[in-house]
Design a protein around this motif. Sequence first.
Motif, mmCIF file in Angstrom:
data_model
loop_
_atom_site.group_PDB
_atom_site.id
_atom_site.type_symbol
_atom_site.label_atom_id
_atom_site.label_comp_id
_atom_site.label_asym_id
_atom_site.label_seq_id
_atom_site.Cartn_x
_atom_site.Cartn_y
_atom_site.Cartn_z
ATOM 1 N N HIS A 171 0.830 -1.193 0.000
ATOM 2 C CA HIS A 171 0.000 0.000 0.000
ATOM 3 C C HIS A 171 0.873 1.255 0.000
ATOM 4 O O HIS A 171 1.876 1.340 0.722
ATOM 5 C CB HIS A 171 -0.902 0.022 1.230
ATOM 6 C CG HIS A 171 -2.083 -0.897 1.116
ATOM 7 N ND1 HIS A 171 -2.420 -1.807 2.096
ATOM 8 C CD2 HIS A 171 -3.005 -1.042 0.132
ATOM 9 C CE1 HIS A 171 -3.510 -2.467 1.721
ATOM 10 N NE2 HIS A 171 -3.881 -2.033 0.538
ATOM 11 N N TRP A 176 -0.040 5.046 0.537
ATOM 12 C CA TRP A 176 -1.171 5.895 0.908
ATOM 13 C C TRP A 176 -0.993 7.320 0.398
ATOM 14 O O TRP A 176 0.064 7.912 0.543
ATOM 15 C CB TRP A 176 -1.363 5.895 2.420
ATOM 16 C CG TRP A 176 -1.600 4.532 2.987
ATOM 17 C CD1 TRP A 176 -0.794 3.838 3.837
ATOM 18 C CD2 TRP A 176 -2.731 3.692 2.733
ATOM 19 N NE1 TRP A 176 -1.337 2.622 4.130
ATOM 20 C CE2 TRP A 176 -2.531 2.497 3.460
ATOM 21 C CE3 TRP A 176 -3.884 3.831 1.942
ATOM 22 C CZ2 TRP A 176 -3.452 1.458 3.434
ATOM 23 C CZ3 TRP A 176 -4.801 2.786 1.928
ATOM 24 C CH2 TRP A 176 -4.581 1.616 2.666
ATOM 25 N N SER A 201 -8.044 0.307 -1.889
ATOM 26 C CA SER A 201 -7.995 0.240 -0.434
ATOM 27 C C SER A 201 -8.000 1.659 0.117
ATOM 28 O O SER A 201 -7.539 2.588 -0.547
ATOM 29 C CB SER A 201 -6.738 -0.482 0.040
ATOM 30 O OG SER A 201 -6.708 -1.816 -0.423
ATOM 31 N N VAL A 224 -7.153 -0.616 7.623
ATOM 32 C CA VAL A 224 -7.240 -0.716 6.157
ATOM 33 C C VAL A 224 -8.630 -1.210 5.758
ATOM 34 O O VAL A 224 -9.043 -2.302 6.157
ATOM 35 C CB VAL A 224 -6.164 -1.647 5.597
ATOM 36 C CG1 VAL A 224 -6.346 -1.811 4.082
ATOM 37 C CG2 VAL A 224 -4.767 -1.100 5.899
ATOM 38 N N SER A 227 -5.137 3.852 -1.776
ATOM 39 C CA SER A 227 -4.003 3.202 -2.423
ATOM 40 C C SER A 227 -4.509 2.117 -3.361
ATOM 41 O O SER A 227 -5.639 1.623 -3.239
ATOM 42 C CB SER A 227 -3.078 2.564 -1.371
ATOM 43 O OG SER A 227 -2.094 1.739 -1.976
ATOM 44 N N ASP A 268 -3.660 -3.981 -2.283
ATOM 45 C CA ASP A 268 -2.447 -4.803 -2.223
ATOM 46 C C ASP A 268 -2.616 -6.080 -3.034
ATOM 47 O O ASP A 268 -1.651 -6.616 -3.576
ATOM 48 C CB ASP A 268 -2.056 -5.116 -0.776
ATOM 49 C CG ASP A 268 -3.215 -5.598 0.072
ATOM 50 O OD1 ASP A 268 -4.366 -5.592 -0.416
ATOM 51 O OD2 ASP A 268 -2.976 -5.977 1.228
#
Length: 332
Positions: free
Chosen positions: A227, A229, A259, A296, A318, A321
Amino acid sequence: FTGTFLLATLALRGTPFDRPVGQQRSRHRPAACSPSEDAIAAKLQRLQLQRPGVRAAPRRPAAVSAGGPSSSPAAARALPGTESAEVPVWEVPERLRMPGVAQVDSHGRHHSLEDLFPGTGLADAWDTNPALRTALRLALRTDLFAPFLPASWDARRITCATGLGAACMVSWRAAADCECAAFASAFAEHGVRLSGSEFLLGLGGLCGPAAAGSLIDIVPLGRRVVHSWHQDSGLPGRSTVLLGFPPCDCYTGGGVFSSSVKLSHRLRPTSGSEHGGVLEYERYEPPEPPPGETHVLRPLYGRGREVWVYDDTTHLHSTPDRQSRQSLWRFM
């Protein structure tokens, strides 16, 4: 049109886009968006830095391993997702808060295609008809992207730039003055009673009156990432709208939408005193530990949850993942 030319050029070089750059400057030109959502290709960032007056985009999330989710609908496997109510709000450290801001009282929400376009048959077709979903991605390129490519390009270049393996950035507002014939044909062929302009303007309208007017078709990265951010601009009064293209029919799970982290307070910029540029969390000085896994949010995708809307100022977001999607449309 610089934004379209840059995207098409990088598409020819095999760049997997996930964070576009810039802001839309015209109602009718293909949008040049601020960086967002998923991982931006390193090539795009390098080219941007060579252009005077263009802000740097967030760095591409680091690859963790190969073997991301398969793009084959038959091989798709549901990834875990989370209900927003089950994920706690992250308490923003005092030194990272915008001075004098109140506590955030609401966060991202789902919309259903049935509620947005009732009685059109879109929700049923979207959930069960992969040919329609693919046809709409092609229509976006035909109606709103290809007409703005350089006239000097040969057929090979155009084919590469408009292929479904390359990201496509346009202005959704241009649909107001476009016939959108490819969209109309795709909907009619698959029994959906909807026009291209109604579809695009209906989704884009969820962004609010201060929207940039940009839309990008984001292609999957095909691998796991860490991730990274960030916020696109940190500017209030505008929402980001995500339309998920699932990896297979009747899909329910995570890995489709970005996310995110729900913030308790608006963040101060990472540079300067005013928002407007990309806010990269990792650039705070001195460094601050990032939000932990507990905070998250991986929004669920499914029937009735095809659209995710959030305020850029009240979230960090983000690339997921782990991804499981055909693509993602991001309206700003």
